[in-house]
Design a protein around this motif. Structure first.
Motif, short mmCIF file in Angstrom:
data_model
loop_
_atom_site.label_atom_id
_atom_site.label_comp_id
_atom_site.label_asym_id
_atom_site.label_seq_id
_atom_site.Cartn_x
_atom_site.Cartn_y
_atom_site.Cartn_z
N CYS A 112 22.25 24.20 -11.52
CA CYS A 112 21.74 25.54 -11.18
C CYS A 112 21.81 25.79 -9.67
O CYS A 112 22.14 26.91 -9.24
N VAL A 113 21.50 24.79 -8.88
CA VAL A 113 21.59 24.93 -7.43
C VAL A 113 23.03 25.23 -7.02
O VAL A 113 23.29 26.11 -6.18
N GLU A 114 23.98 24.52 -7.61
CA GLU A 114 25.38 24.73 -7.27
C GLU A 114 25.87 26.10 -7.76
O GLU A 114 26.61 26.79 -7.05
N MET A 115 25.45 26.51 -8.98
CA MET A 115 25.87 27.81 -9.49
C MET A 115 25.25 28.94 -8.69
O MET A 115 25.88 29.99 -8.47
N ALA A 116 24.01 28.76 -8.20
CA ALA A 116 23.40 29.78 -7.35
C ALA A 116 24.17 29.91 -6.04
O ALA A 116 24.37 31.02 -5.53
N ARG A 117 24.62 28.79 -5.50
CA ARG A 117 25.39 28.82 -4.26
C ARG A 117 26.72 29.54 -4.44
O ARG A 117 27.17 30.30 -3.58
N LEU A 118 27.35 29.35 -5.61
CA LEU A 118 28.64 29.96 -5.89
C LEU A 118 28.51 31.35 -6.52
O LEU A 118 29.53 31.98 -6.83
N ARG A 119 27.26 31.81 -6.71
CA ARG A 119 26.99 33.10 -7.36
C ARG A 119 27.60 33.17 -8.75
O ARG A 119 28.31 34.12 -9.11
N ILE A 120 27.33 32.13 -9.55
CA ILE A 120 27.74 32.10 -10.96
C ILE A 120 26.48 32.30 -11.81
O ILE A 120 25.51 31.55 -11.68
N GLY A 121 26.49 33.31 -12.66
CA GLY A 121 25.34 33.58 -13.51
C GLY A 121 25.20 32.55 -14.62
O GLY A 121 26.19 32.05 -15.15
N ALA A 122 23.95 32.23 -14.97
CA ALA A 122 23.70 31.22 -16.02
C ALA A 122 22.38 31.52 -16.72
O ALA A 122 21.46 32.08 -16.13
N LEU A 123 22.32 31.12 -17.99
CA LEU A 123 21.12 31.27 -18.80
C LEU A 123 20.98 30.00 -19.65
O LEU A 123 21.76 29.78 -20.57
N PHE A 156 29.66 28.09 -17.88
CA PHE A 156 29.27 29.36 -17.25
C PHE A 156 30.29 29.87 -16.24
O PHE A 156 30.05 30.93 -15.62
N TYR A 157 31.39 29.17 -16.08
CA TYR A 157 32.45 29.69 -15.20
C TYR A 157 32.87 31.07 -15.73
O TYR A 157 33.12 31.24 -16.93
N PRO A 158 32.92 32.08 -14.86
CA PRO A 158 33.12 33.48 -15.32
C PRO A 158 34.30 33.71 -16.25
O PRO A 158 34.26 34.59 -17.10
N LYS A 159 35.37 32.93 -16.12
CA LYS A 159 36.54 33.13 -16.97
C LYS A 159 36.55 32.24 -18.20
O LYS A 159 37.50 32.27 -18.98
N ALA A 160 35.50 31.44 -18.38
CA ALA A 160 35.41 30.57 -19.56
C ALA A 160 35.02 31.39 -20.79
O ALA A 160 34.25 32.35 -20.68
N SER A 213 20.92 34.07 -11.13
CA SER A 213 21.42 35.43 -10.94
C SER A 213 22.71 35.40 -10.12
O SER A 213 22.74 34.84 -9.03
N GLU A 214 23.77 35.98 -10.67
CA GLU A 214 25.03 36.00 -9.95
C GLU A 214 25.01 37.03 -8.82
O GLU A 214 25.73 36.89 -7.83
N GLU A 215 24.18 38.09 -8.93
CA GLU A 215 24.11 39.10 -7.88
C GLU A 215 23.38 38.58 -6.64
O GLU A 215 23.83 38.77 -5.51
N ARG A 216 22.24 37.90 -6.84
CA ARG A 216 21.41 37.47 -5.71
C ARG A 216 21.52 35.99 -5.41
O ARG A 216 20.97 35.52 -4.41
N GLY A 217 22.18 35.21 -6.29
CA GLY A 217 22.22 33.77 -6.08
C GLY A 217 20.83 33.16 -6.16
O GLY A 217 20.52 32.20 -5.46
#
Length: 244
Positions: A112-123, A156-160, A213-217
């Motif tokens: 989650c820390v890494e996805m927030a840094r890269l602005r990748i959304g996750a649930l 959660f990679y956007p193109k996956a 959040s992908e918008e706010r990281g």
């Protein structure tokens, strides 16, 4: 009537060991298909008793022959569950819940820390005492893979193909991905779809849900219909460890 009964430490040990084994058996079967099958065997037992009480000889004869091969039936039907249970006993997993939980927390928090840094959304939905099997059967794609931060980030990679939806985690495994969650009604704040979904599932179950959040990281944690926002890695680890 009970005057002749005596009890020493061996009897107490015997009762304690039986109680422990029964408890562990219930924990293993809870939420599994084996529990439903055992319920079916219980129903057959009730029918067998009723057939004898009412003199239903044909039904009684049939059930008697079924029960005469009961041990073989149990081995055949529950072979995978028995294999899993013996494996857990052999690896001492009964006594290692704390270490398993800490591994789960670390993998989820790091991803989650890494996805927030890269602005990748996750649930990410983390199952607790209430089973989420019905939700997985209704929606989502079965994964059943060992939890790892790399796999979470790949999902959660956007193109996956499975990135749109929630991941469900149970007992250190990713059970399913692309799950559709019930949406909560926004109250006073303009939450996005991910945050409303996180609140919705936590209003119906005791699951813990991590949202990136992908918008706010930004990393948030939903629990019991409440949202704890703007968490860093250390705070997320602490909250998850306290919950799990």
């Amino acid at each position: 009537m009970l005057e002749g009964l005596t009890m020493d430490w061996r009897d107490l040990l015997d009762v304690a060991l039986v109680a422990f084994l029964v408890y562990q058996l219930i924990q293993l079967l809870r939420g599994s298909r084996a529990l439903a099958m055992l319920s079916g065997l219980g129903l057959l037992t009730i029918l067998y008793v009723i057939s004898h009480k009412l003199g239903l000889y044909t039904l009684g004869w049939l059930l008697q022959h079924i029960f005469s091969s009961l041990f073989i039936l149990i081995v055949v039907i529950f072979q995978s569950d028995i294999r899993q249970a013996l494996g857990e006993i052999g690896t001492h997993r009964f006594f290692r819940k704390k270490s398993a939980t800490s591994g789960l927390v670390e993998e989820v928090a790091a991803s989650c820390v890494e996805m927030a840094r890269l602005r990748i959304g996750a649930l990410i939905v983390i199952e607790r005492s209430m089973k989420l099997g019905d939700m997985i059967k209704r929606e989502g794609v079965r994964v059943d893979a060992l939890l790892s931060r790399q796999l979470l980030m790949n999902i959660f990679y956007p193109k996956a193909p499975l990135h749109d939806g929630a991941v469900v985690i149970s007992k250190g495994r990713i059970l399913a991905a692309a799950c559709i969650l019930p949406l909560a009604v926004a109250k006073g704040q303009s939450f996005g779809t991910r945050h409303r979904a996180a609140l919705g599932i936590t209003e119906e179950t005791d699951a813990a849900v991590v949202v990136v959040s992908e918008e706010r990281g930004e990393i948030s944690l939903a629990m019991r219909g409440e949202l704890n926002r703007n968490l860093d890695g250390a705070r997320l680890r602490q909250v998850l460890n306290d919950l799990l």
